[in-house]
Write a protein that holds these residues in place. Structure first.
Motif, PDB file in Angstrom:
ATOM      1  N   CYS A  95       0.817  -1.224   0.000  1.00  0.00           N
ATOM      2  CA  CYS A  95       0.000   0.000   0.000  1.00  0.00           C
ATOM      3  C   CYS A  95       0.852   1.276   0.000  1.00  0.00           C
ATOM      4  N   LEU A  98       0.611   4.073  -2.572  1.00  0.00           N
ATOM      5  CA  LEU A  98      -0.631   4.844  -2.612  1.00  0.00           C
ATOM      6  C   LEU A  98      -0.486   6.158  -1.865  1.00  0.00           C
ATOM      7  N   ASP A  99       0.348   6.164  -0.840  1.00  0.00           N
ATOM      8  CA  ASP A  99       0.580   7.406  -0.099  1.00  0.00           C
ATOM      9  C   ASP A  99       1.287   8.433  -0.968  1.00  0.00           C
ATOM     10  N   THR A 103      -4.784  10.618  -4.046  1.00  0.00           N
ATOM     11  CA  THR A 103      -6.057  10.460  -4.768  1.00  0.00           C
ATOM     12  C   THR A 103      -6.627  11.801  -5.247  1.00  0.00           C
ATOM     13  N   ASP A 144      -9.221  -0.997   2.714  1.00  0.00           N
ATOM     14  CA  ASP A 144      -8.601   0.330   2.711  1.00  0.00           C
ATOM     15  C   ASP A 144      -8.026   0.651   1.342  1.00  0.00           C
ATOM     16  N   HIS A 147     -10.901   1.542  -1.040  1.00  0.00           N
ATOM     17  CA  HIS A 147     -11.452   2.885  -0.854  1.00  0.00           C
ATOM     18  C   HIS A 147     -10.501   3.968  -1.352  1.00  0.00           C
ATOM     19  N   ARG A 148      -9.234   3.655  -1.427  1.00  0.00           N
ATOM     20  CA  ARG A 148      -8.259   4.657  -1.894  1.00  0.00           C
ATOM     21  C   ARG A 148      -8.096   4.629  -3.409  1.00  0.00           C
TER      22      ARG A 148
END
Length: 506
Positions: A95, A98-99, A103, A144, A147-148
């Motif tokens: 993940c 993704l940071d 988004t 999670d 949702h991202r």
């Protein structure tokens, strides 16, 4: 013999096993891989290598906008990484990008390039290792990620919902299958030992195998059903968990990274099934009072074993041969003299442990080739002799270090592990093409079977002891039979775990 026993010839070095994996320097391993002398894996934008730091291997798993790891690498690393890092931590690391991507609207084009690759990785992970997602924390991380990613593209919602639905279905099927296997195993474990008291008073057993099924091909088909049912519930991660060791670089982790939760229940259930089939065959042979009937049962199981060989069901084949070679059965010389055994000796030759089961391994390669090229589902079945597969993986694990002296992960070892387990995963996904016969299947799972003492007593009652040792044992067993009449102790052979199995082998 059942899997608690073994021959010394079984412990030669397994074919394909490379002792140098545990001791070669990284530079030497890389050269060997580049020259095609051993298994290797390709890392991102680099030559094939056989070792790397855990951090590098994790980085190579995580896709980017311009990169996605090879499918073989994904499987091998997800299979082996659990020895070094819990799946929850690994998923969290996946993940991390993704940071960075975020988004926000101005980063959506970048997410549209990166998102599909994350989705592909999650799809492969949930399809191949669904048991990793039994933990609530894993499911929480997965949601999670959804949702991202999903808000960046409406198409992602549909794909991610499909991933979740399929995962939920797999977990439900796994739960149902495990409950079914546990129920069958418990029923088999506590079947009473019906000890034969006297020849004039045979045990009150209402049915035998020949009264249930007298067609060898049909019984071989039903045995194949049972085998494939067991295989379907064995996850690839169980092969790693069966022989998990403490990571030498993690001084705080005394237990496997999953804690104390049992992760090899399906493997152990399969071992119990093999042992039950061995004892069932021996019981069916020793049970009849008349020599002619015992000879017919021997001939019947020889034909069943031959049909198992033709189908590609090597595990049932070996269980039948093992049951017929148990001492209480093999000592029945007069009975064997009445039976036609030429085909039996041919089958024994195929499963001969000489040369590290050279004949069997040759036959297995032939069955695997037939499976790859077959048009008929009946020709695609490959069910390996399971304890030998476990033994090969055990020796690979024990003979090769997980880490090299410089701290790198010995990835060449896990490439070979992934090759062996990956081939097995292909075979276990085969759906049985034969029609089920519930009467036969019920009998296979629930028919009473003799314990080892029960087999010896029935054997001595059929053909008298030949020496003083046998006479003394017969006398003791008859006394026990008269005292207890029916012994309702659980069968010890069915309580074997995969760990005690390997201990007994060594």
């Amino acid at each position: 013999m059942p899997q608690t026993l073994c021959s010394g010839t079984m412990f030669t070095t397994p074919s394909g096993f490379s002792p140098h994996l545990a001791c070669a320097e990284p530079e030497e391993e890389e050269e060997a891989a580049q020259e095609g002398q051993g298994p290797a894996a390709c890392l991102a934008d680099g030559p094939p290598i056989s070792s790397a730091s855990l951090e590098t291997l994790i980085q190579n798993l995580v896709p980017t906008a311009d990169y996605y790891p090879e499918k073989a690498y994904v499987f091998t690393f997800l299979l082996s990484a659990r020895l070094f890092i819990p799946p929850t931590e690994l998923l969290a690391r996946v993940c991390d990008p993704l940071d960075t991507v975020g988004t926000s609207s101005h980063l959506k084009p970048q997410m549209r390039k990166f998102g599909p690759k994350i989705l592909q990785l999650l799809t492969e992970w949930t399809e191949t290792f669904p048991s990793d997602f039994k933990e609530e924390k894993m499911v929480g991380l997965l949601k999670d990620i959804i949702h991202r990613i999903a808000p960046c593209d409406e198409a992602y919602w549909k794909t991610l919902n499909q991933v979740l639905q399929k995962l939920s279905q797999r977990l439900a099927l796994m739960s149902q299958g495990e409950e079914s296997i546990i129920k069958v195993s418990l029923n088999a474990s506590y079947i009473s030992d019906k000890l034969v008291a006297f020849k004039t008073k045979p045990p009150p057993i209402q049915k035998d195998m020949l009264s249930i099924c007298n067609d060898p091909y049909t019984l071989a088909q039903q045995l194949t059903h049972v085998e494939l049912e067991h295989l379907a519930h064995i996850g690839p991660e169980e092969f790693v968990q069966a022989f998990v060791q403490k990571d030498p670089l993690d001084g705080t982790r005394q237990q496997p990274c999953f804690g104390d939760q049992k992760k090899t229940s399906n493997l152990e259930a399969y071992v119990r099934w093999f042992n039950r089939l061995c004892y069932l065959v021996a019981t069916e042979i020793c049970m009849p009072a008349k020599k002619k009937q015992r000879a017919l049962v021997i001939e019947f199981f020889i034909d069943v074993a031959r049909e198992c060989f033709n189908i590609g069901n090597f595990n049932s084949l070996m269980a039948i041969i093992s049951g017929m070679n148990m001492s209480p059965v093999s000592r029945l010389k007069k009975t064997w003299g009445k039976a036609k055994t030429a085909k039996f000796f041919i089958l024994e030759h195929q499963m001969d442990p000489t040369g590290n089961f050279y004949n069997y391994r040759t036959a297995l390669r032939g069955a695997a080739h037939r499976s790859r090229t077959a048009n008929s589902n009946r020709e695609k079945i490959v069910i390996p002799f399971f304890s030998l597969l476990i033994k090969d993986i055990y020796f690979l694990n024990e003979g090769c270090a997980n880490r090299l002296p410089n701290g790198h992960v010995n990835f060449e070892k896990f490439v070979e592990l992934g090759r062996q387990v990956g081939e097995f995963i292909i075979w276990k996904q085969m759906e049985c093409p034969f029609e089920e016969d519930q009467t036969i299947l019920h009998y296979l799972h629930t028919a009473p079977i003799f314990s080892e003492d029960g087999l010896y007593l029935a054997s001595y009652e059929s053909e008298s002891p030949e020496n003083q040792v046998e006479k003394d044992r017969w006398k003791a067993l008859r006394y026990l039979s008269l005292k207890c009449n029916i012994c309702r102790t659980p069968l010890t052979v069915t309580t074997l775990s995969i760990h005690s199995f390997m201990s007994d082998m060594l």
